[in-house]
Design an enzyme around this catalytic site. Structure first.
Site, short mmCIF file in Angstrom:
data_model
loop_
_atom_site.label_atom_id
_atom_site.label_comp_id
_atom_site.label_asym_id
_atom_site.label_seq_id
_atom_site.Cartn_x
_atom_site.Cartn_y
_atom_site.Cartn_z
N LYS A 22 3.81 -10.81 -2.60
CA LYS A 22 4.16 -9.40 -2.85
C LYS A 22 4.03 -8.58 -1.56
O LYS A 22 4.93 -7.82 -1.22
CB LYS A 22 3.21 -8.81 -3.91
CG LYS A 22 3.25 -7.30 -3.98
CD LYS A 22 2.34 -6.74 -5.04
CE LYS A 22 0.89 -6.55 -4.65
NZ LYS A 22 0.58 -5.38 -3.84
N ASN A 23 2.92 -8.77 -0.86
CA ASN A 23 2.67 -7.90 0.30
C ASN A 23 3.48 -8.30 1.53
O ASN A 23 3.42 -7.63 2.56
CB ASN A 23 1.17 -7.81 0.58
CG ASN A 23 0.46 -7.04 -0.52
OD1 ASN A 23 1.10 -6.33 -1.31
ND2 ASN A 23 -0.86 -7.18 -0.61
N CYS A 116 -5.27 6.86 -5.15
CA CYS A 116 -5.14 5.52 -5.70
C CYS A 116 -6.46 5.12 -6.31
O CYS A 116 -7.50 5.58 -5.88
CB CYS A 116 -4.76 4.59 -4.55
SG CYS A 116 -4.76 2.90 -5.03
N ARG A 121 -7.46 5.97 0.76
CA ARG A 121 -6.28 5.40 1.40
C ARG A 121 -5.41 6.42 2.14
O ARG A 121 -4.26 6.66 1.78
CB ARG A 121 -5.45 4.61 0.38
CG ARG A 121 -6.26 3.55 -0.31
CD ARG A 121 -5.43 2.75 -1.26
NE ARG A 121 -4.66 1.72 -0.62
CZ ARG A 121 -3.86 0.90 -1.25
NH1 ARG A 121 -3.72 1.01 -2.54
NH2 ARG A 121 -3.18 -0.02 -0.61
N ASP A 303 -8.48 -8.23 -1.74
CA ASP A 303 -7.71 -8.36 -2.99
C ASP A 303 -8.29 -9.46 -3.90
O ASP A 303 -7.98 -9.49 -5.09
CB ASP A 303 -6.24 -8.66 -2.70
CG ASP A 303 -5.56 -7.46 -2.05
OD1 ASP A 303 -6.09 -6.35 -2.16
OD2 ASP A 303 -4.50 -7.65 -1.43
N ARG A 395 2.45 -5.22 -11.72
CA ARG A 395 2.81 -4.80 -10.36
C ARG A 395 2.65 -5.96 -9.39
O ARG A 395 3.39 -6.06 -8.40
CB ARG A 395 1.89 -3.67 -9.89
CG ARG A 395 2.17 -2.34 -10.53
CD ARG A 395 1.30 -1.27 -9.91
NE ARG A 395 1.48 -1.25 -8.44
CZ ARG A 395 0.77 -0.49 -7.62
NH1 ARG A 395 -0.17 0.29 -8.07
NH2 ARG A 395 1.01 -0.53 -6.31
N1 EPU Z 1 -6.73 3.42 6.26
C1 EPU Z 1 -6.97 4.61 6.89
N2 EPU Z 1 -5.92 5.25 7.49
C2 EPU Z 1 -4.66 4.74 7.48
C3 EPU Z 1 -4.43 3.51 6.83
C4 EPU Z 1 -5.50 2.86 6.22
O1 EPU Z 1 -8.10 5.11 6.91
O2 EPU Z 1 -3.74 5.37 8.05
C5 EPU Z 1 -7.86 2.74 5.58
C6 EPU Z 1 -7.62 2.67 4.08
O3 EPU Z 1 -8.03 3.86 3.45
C7 EPU Z 1 -8.44 1.46 3.67
C8 EPU Z 1 -8.34 0.57 4.90
O4 EPU Z 1 -7.90 1.40 5.98
O5 EPU Z 1 -9.77 1.85 3.46
C9 EPU Z 1 -7.39 -0.60 4.72
O6 EPU Z 1 -6.09 -0.14 4.50
P1 EPU Z 1 -4.80 -0.94 4.99
O7 EPU Z 1 -3.89 0.05 5.64
O8 EPU Z 1 -5.22 -2.13 5.77
O9 EPU Z 1 -4.20 -1.42 3.61
P2 EPU Z 1 -2.77 -1.09 2.99
O10 EPU Z 1 -1.71 -1.34 3.99
O11 EPU Z 1 -2.83 0.22 2.30
C10 EPU Z 1 -2.44 -3.57 2.21
C11 EPU Z 1 -2.11 -4.25 0.91
C12 EPU Z 1 -3.28 -4.14 -0.03
C13 EPU Z 1 -4.46 -4.84 0.64
C14 EPU Z 1 -4.76 -4.18 2.00
C15 EPU Z 1 -5.87 -4.85 2.78
C16 EPU Z 1 0.28 -3.95 0.80
C17 EPU Z 1 1.43 -3.34 0.12
N3 EPU Z 1 -0.93 -3.62 0.34
O12 EPU Z 1 -2.72 -2.22 1.87
O13 EPU Z 1 -2.92 -4.84 -1.23
O14 EPU Z 1 -5.60 -4.73 -0.19
O15 EPU Z 1 -3.57 -4.22 2.80
O16 EPU Z 1 -5.60 -6.19 2.96
O17 EPU Z 1 0.43 -4.74 1.73
C18 EPU Z 1 -3.01 -5.34 -3.52
O18 EPU Z 1 -2.10 -6.17 -3.32
O19 EPU Z 1 -3.65 -5.29 -4.62
C19 EPU Z 1 -3.36 -4.40 -2.45
C20 EPU Z 1 -4.07 -3.29 -2.66
#
Ligand code: EPU
Length: 416
Positions: A22-23, A116, A121, A303, A395
């Site tokens: 998915k990701n 969320c 996030r 995850d 999802r």
């Molecule tokens: N963060 C910030 N600022 C930002 C971006 C992120 O503070 O601008 C913080 C977030 O609040 C969080 C941490 O950094 O505390 C990690 O966030 P990250 O950006 O790494 O995650 P994401 O891109 O929002 C993706 C996956 C998630 C997975 C995380 C970590 C996708 C679509 N989603 O989220 O997947 O948990 O990376 O590996 O790729 C899931 O599949 O259930 C899921 C939540």
């Protein structure tokens, strides 16, 4: 309302083939905005989140053709640079359209993703990255407006290796002039998969540890790409085998992507065998306790935290889990405790005092991985578990109940 009805206590056995990740699918679909030529993706999982991103792209004027696991995305008749608010609020990954829109068309308007269930996030790192490449960023009434002439390569040091921010910058930098260097970038397999797709589209990207170098191109071309297997789906099925004391093989996987999870799984006494594109687990009668800290890849994946805690709830002693990625990924804990688990939370840390058995309960999914955790708990519990709010599970897992049935689980989806 749809629900799972699970009669627990059956050890699972058999083989299940995992879908594409998915990701990986979500950013790969978004990357199609970087070119006017078709991008063809294979092994695309049939999930609600994928439908949401394809809807977002359709609303931006892309022509999307889908045949099962194959998706082709090309230009449509009209294009827009304003993302649909509904789909961005549904799913944070839609925010990724910002980078390709501004890189291609010099302008993008994308609503801020809503809150969320697993934490705050924010998107500050996404926006800092785009600003570093020369974009102007404003926020008006909850909508982020980004404008730029041609983006220009830059050195960007991320204070945290955010997956989304790294993907956003990768896409923007692929069309920027000159070289971009991301320091402390995310190196999740899904980020590498996006880099591989961008490479096929003509971008030049090198990943060395957490340093990512992107040599920008004036134009990218279409490409065909097969997504990597979903390591979270694989991990969930392995835990389903382990928690029921059964024996489950996941097929079509890349075991090296699962290493950060397989070590802790083995430490609980589960017997893990790695084959060619397969991993097999034989669950212990009860797991040994473990100490787990989630962290960006190559750390233990956040995850898989909720399903792993469901498993540790049945351990022979006390385990600990510290969640270092999402500060609030604990919505499932109360539900597990109602099923008889003994879990104490202190900030981002859980102490899990193992119990001999769980009892089936009526409960609900609050997010994708919380739903997976409660499904696994239901498979191991005595008696019946009813789980509602399957929209969260759908999802991220396609036909979860059918795949579990195939492994012998007594689970059915009911609509009443
Ligand atoms: N963060 C910030 N600022 C930002 C971006 C992120 O503070 O601008 C913080 C977030 O609040 C969080 C941490 O950094 O505390 C990690 O966030 P990250 O950006 O790494 O995650 P994401 O891109 O929002 C993706 C996956 C998630 C997975 C995380 C970590 C996708 C679509 N989603 O989220 O997947 O948990 O990376 O590996 O790729 C899931 O599949 O259930 C899921 C939540």
């Amino acid at each position: 309302m749809e629900s799972f009805r699970i009669e627990g206590g059956v050890p699972l056995s058999g083989t299940v083939r995992v879908d594409g990740a998915k990701n990986s699918a979500l950013p790969a679909c978004v990357a199609s905005l970087l070119t006017d030529e078709p991008v063809v993706l294979h092994r695309v999982p049939e999930l609600r989140d994928v439908s949401t991103i394809l809807y977002t792209l359709g609303a931006l004027g892309r022509r999307v053709v889908r045949h099962g696991a194959h998706v082709s995305i090309g230009v449509g008749e009209e294009s827009s640079t304003e993302a649909d608010a509904y789909s961005v609020r549904q799913m944070r990954a839609s925010f990724l359209v910002l980078a390709p829109l501004v890189a291609r068309f010099g302008r993008a308007a994308v609503p801020l993703p809503g809150g969320c269930a697993i934490g705050r996030r924010p998107v500050d790192l996404h926006l800092t990255g785009l600003r570093a490449l020369g974009a102007r960023v404003e926020e008006r009434d909850g909508v982020v407006l980004v404008t730029a002439d041609r983006l220009t390569g830059a050195r960007i040091v991320l204070p945290y290796p955010s997956v989304g921010a790294t993907e956003q910058i990768l896409m923007a930098a692929s069309l920027a002039s000159g070289e971009t260097v991301i320091e402390n970038g995310a190196i999740e397999p899904e980020v590498e998969d996006l880099a591989a797709l961008l490479g096929r589209m003509g971008a030049k990207i090198e990943i060395d540890g957490r340093t990512i170098r992107i040599d920008g191109r004036r134009e990218l071309r279409g490409a065909e790409h097969t997504l990597i297997p979903d390591r979270m789906e694989a991990g969930t099925f392995l835990l389903a085998g382990a928690i029921t004391g059964g024996s489950v093989t996941v097929a079509g996987v890349r075991s090296e992507h699962l290493t950060p999870f397989l070590g802790p799984l083995e430490s609980t006494g589960a017997d893990v065998t790695i084959g060619v594109e397969t991993v097999t687990v034989h669950g212990p009668s009860r797991p040994l306790p473990a100490e787990v800290v989630t962290a960006p890849h190559p750390g233990f994946p956040t995850d898989l935290h909720p399903p792993f805690v469901a498993y540790l709830a049945l351990a022979t002693g006390s385990s600990s889990l510290v969640e270092s990625v999402f500060e609030d990924r604990f919505a499932y804990v109360d539900a597990l405790c109602k099923m008889g688990a003994k879990i104490v939370r202190s900030g981002a840390a859980l102490t899990i005092h193992g119990v001999e058995s769980l009892q089936g309960q009526a409960t609900e999914a609050t997010d994708i991985r919380a739903g997976a955790a409660l499904t696994l708990a239901g498979l191991a519990a005595r008696g019946r578990t009813t789980l509602t709010h399957l929209e969260h599970i759908d999802r991220g897992y396609s036909s979860l109940e059918e795949k579990l049935q195939h492994l012998g689980a007594r689970i059915e989806r009911r609509d009443e």
